[in-house]
Design a protein around this motif. Sequence first.
Motif, PDB file in Angstrom:
ATOM      1  N   TYR A  11       5.926  -5.074  18.090  1.00  0.00           N
ATOM      2  CA  TYR A  11       4.411  -4.893  18.163  1.00  0.00           C
ATOM      3  C   TYR A  11       4.306  -3.913  17.096  1.00  0.00           C
ATOM      4  CZ  TYR A  11       0.869  -1.674  19.206  1.00  0.00           C
ATOM      5  OH  TYR A  11      -0.267  -0.306  18.887  1.00  0.00           O
ATOM      6  N   ALA A  65      -8.815 -14.208  24.208  1.00  0.00           N
ATOM      7  CA  ALA A  65      -6.884 -13.330  24.307  1.00  0.00           C
ATOM      8  C   ALA A  65      -7.249 -13.131  25.512  1.00  0.00           C
ATOM      9  CB  ALA A  65      -7.207 -12.106  23.501  1.00  0.00           C
ATOM     10  N   ASP A  66      -7.597 -12.977  26.699  1.00  0.00           N
ATOM     11  CA  ASP A  66      -7.442 -11.943  28.624  1.00  0.00           C
ATOM     12  C   ASP A  66      -7.675 -13.854  29.086  1.00  0.00           C
ATOM     13  OD1 ASP A  66      -7.532  -9.858  28.068  1.00  0.00           O
ATOM     14  OD2 ASP A  66      -9.586  -9.500  28.450  1.00  0.00           O
ATOM     15  N   ARG A  70      -2.554 -13.636  24.183  1.00  0.00           N
ATOM     16  CA  ARG A  70      -2.507 -12.586  23.021  1.00  0.00           C
ATOM     17  C   ARG A  70      -2.007 -13.921  21.737  1.00  0.00           C
ATOM     18  NH1 ARG A  70      -4.658 -10.188  27.187  1.00  0.00           N
ATOM     19  NH2 ARG A  70      -3.601  -8.859  27.836  1.00  0.00           N
ATOM     20  N   ARG A  71      -1.014 -14.199  21.616  1.00  0.00           N
ATOM     21  CA  ARG A  71      -0.110 -14.970  20.864  1.00  0.00           C
ATOM     22  C   ARG A  71      -0.761 -15.513  20.440  1.00  0.00           C
ATOM     23  NH1 ARG A  71       5.560 -17.395  22.280  1.00  0.00           N
ATOM     24  NH2 ARG A  71       4.100 -18.808  23.290  1.00  0.00           N
ATOM     25  N   LEU A  74      -4.281 -14.051  17.507  1.00  0.00           N
ATOM     26  CA  LEU A  74      -3.487 -13.534  16.889  1.00  0.00           C
ATOM     27  C   LEU A  74      -2.708 -14.892  16.027  1.00  0.00           C
ATOM     28  CD1 LEU A  74      -1.460 -10.923  18.746  1.00  0.00           C
ATOM     29  CD2 LEU A  74      -2.906 -10.416  16.631  1.00  0.00           C
ATOM     30  N   SER A 111      -8.545  -9.804  15.254  1.00  0.00           N
ATOM     31  CA  SER A 111      -7.729  -9.311  15.778  1.00  0.00           C
ATOM     32  C   SER A 111      -8.109  -8.130  16.070  1.00  0.00           C
ATOM     33  CB  SER A 111      -6.881  -9.239  14.196  1.00  0.00           C
ATOM     34  OG  SER A 111      -8.126  -8.392  13.492  1.00  0.00           O
ATOM     35  N   PRO A 114      -6.010  -7.721  20.842  1.00  0.00           N
ATOM     36  CA  PRO A 114      -4.475  -8.654  21.368  1.00  0.00           C
ATOM     37  C   PRO A 114      -3.143  -8.445  20.895  1.00  0.00           C
ATOM     38  CG  PRO A 114      -6.105 -10.140  20.093  1.00  0.00           C
ATOM     39  CD  PRO A 114      -6.790  -9.051  19.742  1.00  0.00           C
ATOM     40  N   ALA A 117      -2.764  -4.812  23.230  1.00  0.00           N
ATOM     41  CA  ALA A 117      -2.575  -5.355  24.645  1.00  0.00           C
ATOM     42  C   ALA A 117      -1.362  -6.768  24.918  1.00  0.00           C
ATOM     43  CB  ALA A 117      -3.762  -6.513  25.381  1.00  0.00           C
ATOM     44  N   TRP A 118      -1.120  -7.244  24.571  1.00  0.00           N
ATOM     45  CA  TRP A 118       0.698  -7.621  24.351  1.00  0.00           C
ATOM     46  C   TRP A 118       1.671  -7.214  24.474  1.00  0.00           C
ATOM     47  CZ3 TRP A 118       4.677  -7.291  21.698  1.00  0.00           C
ATOM     48  CH2 TRP A 118       6.200  -7.864  22.093  1.00  0.00           C
ATOM     49  N   GLU A 194       4.371 -14.529  25.769  1.00  0.00           N
ATOM     50  CA  GLU A 194       3.507 -14.049  26.747  1.00  0.00           C
ATOM     51  C   GLU A 194       4.085 -13.070  27.848  1.00  0.00           C
ATOM     52  OE1 GLU A 194       0.097 -13.473  26.046  1.00  0.00           O
ATOM     53  OE2 GLU A 194      -0.275 -15.629  24.687  1.00  0.00           O
ATOM     54  N   THR A 376      -7.932  -6.875  26.714  1.00  0.00           N
ATOM     55  CA  THR A 376      -7.909  -7.123  25.454  1.00  0.00           C
ATOM     56  C   THR A 376      -9.910  -7.290  25.465  1.00  0.00           C
ATOM     57  OG1 THR A 376      -6.330  -8.635  25.137  1.00  0.00           O
ATOM     58  CG2 THR A 376      -7.897  -8.881  23.419  1.00  0.00           C
TER      59      THR A 376
END
Length: 437
Positions: A11, A65-66, A70-71, A74, A111, A114, A117-118, A194, A376
Amino acid sequence: MMSPRSALRRYLLVSFLTWLPPGLMTAVMVLLMTERGLSLAQVGFAVMVFSIVTIGLELPTGGLADVIGRRTVLAISAAFTVAALTLMAISTTFWMFLATGVLKGVARALSSGPATAWYVDTLHDLEGPDADLKPGLARGGAVESVALLLGVLVGGFAPLAVPPAVMTPLALPPMLGAAAGLVLLVTVLFALPETRDLEEHSRRVGARPRRVGRSPGRAIGRVVRDVPATVAEGVRLAAGGPLLRRLMLAAAASGVALASVELLTPGRLAALAGTAELGSTGYAVVAALGFAGSALGSTIVPRVARAAGGSVRGAVAGVVLTALAIAALAATAGLDGAPGFAATGLAYVVMFAGLSVAGVLCSEMTHHAVTAAQRTTVTSTSSLSLQAGAALSNTTFGTLAAQAGLSATWSLAAGVVLVSALLFVRMPALRSARPAP
């Protein structure tokens, strides 16, 4: 198997690389556009386009993103960053810089949220819904500030190392930013698996993010259908819940604080320095001090929360500190020369430290109040609130400063921020929105 420490390292790395490219191009952005023939009005319009695109896409990209992960979002953001900064380095016309603003706006919106959130989802998977988020979020905020600090300093001094015969010196920082964006793209693809919660939610709502590559047409159709529903659910959650509604208003007040200094400080320092060039150099140094203050504020968040007696009171302390720093800018607006620069730099350190303390603790409260399914989207709603506060301030503070002066304008901004501390009085009780396993 991933550990909490490993998740934190990933992160922090992604957070650093996400904010390094904007930092690299910040110091030279305006100078590059004016050097290549744009008027200040055209520069302002290009920046406004960036803001409009970012605001317009905040919620849809949060919902995206949801839905798809997330990946993936991003990685797309990193690709847009590479394209935007590469185009900025070679742009020679107003329309090319306008396109750069659009690309940067898309990258910024994608950006927003996410990575955090990850990390929150991953930590919940590993330690449960009662995991302490403050240390990780605080370190993330500190790393973001360090990335901006290093970026603005490198971007401000890098042009001095390039002979004009080789390339346009001011084009080097955005090229470095594009290279950093490429590193971010590779890092995201390999470092951010994820989380289980998102996958379970995706299967439950029928989005199936893992199958996007197997059936592109049907997957894209599912995403298009799922994103509006996710956005609507997140907005209802943010607007309908008393806790989140107050946090969104607090974010708008933070936008007022940021706009008041980002809009008015460059002209103030140029007047102190005597020329726009020296003022720009001075602003880069002052901005770096602000980012250092932001990193310091993020680092001491857990201690502030403990000393204040909880996250809510800690956030109040951060808001009050921010208001006092802006009030100090108002009080020292008449200082000239070195004392004026010193007062501005000190106020920046204190103000950004206060903003970081309040921001991290508000982020913690926000993440505790939502589930992985809307995380997100709600984070993007908070970012949207901040930018809305900044946009409203940008349309009024410039005119007010011209008519009433810097001191009166900063006094108004300090008053707005101070009043926003009342949002935390009798804050609704925080209950985790995460369903029991």
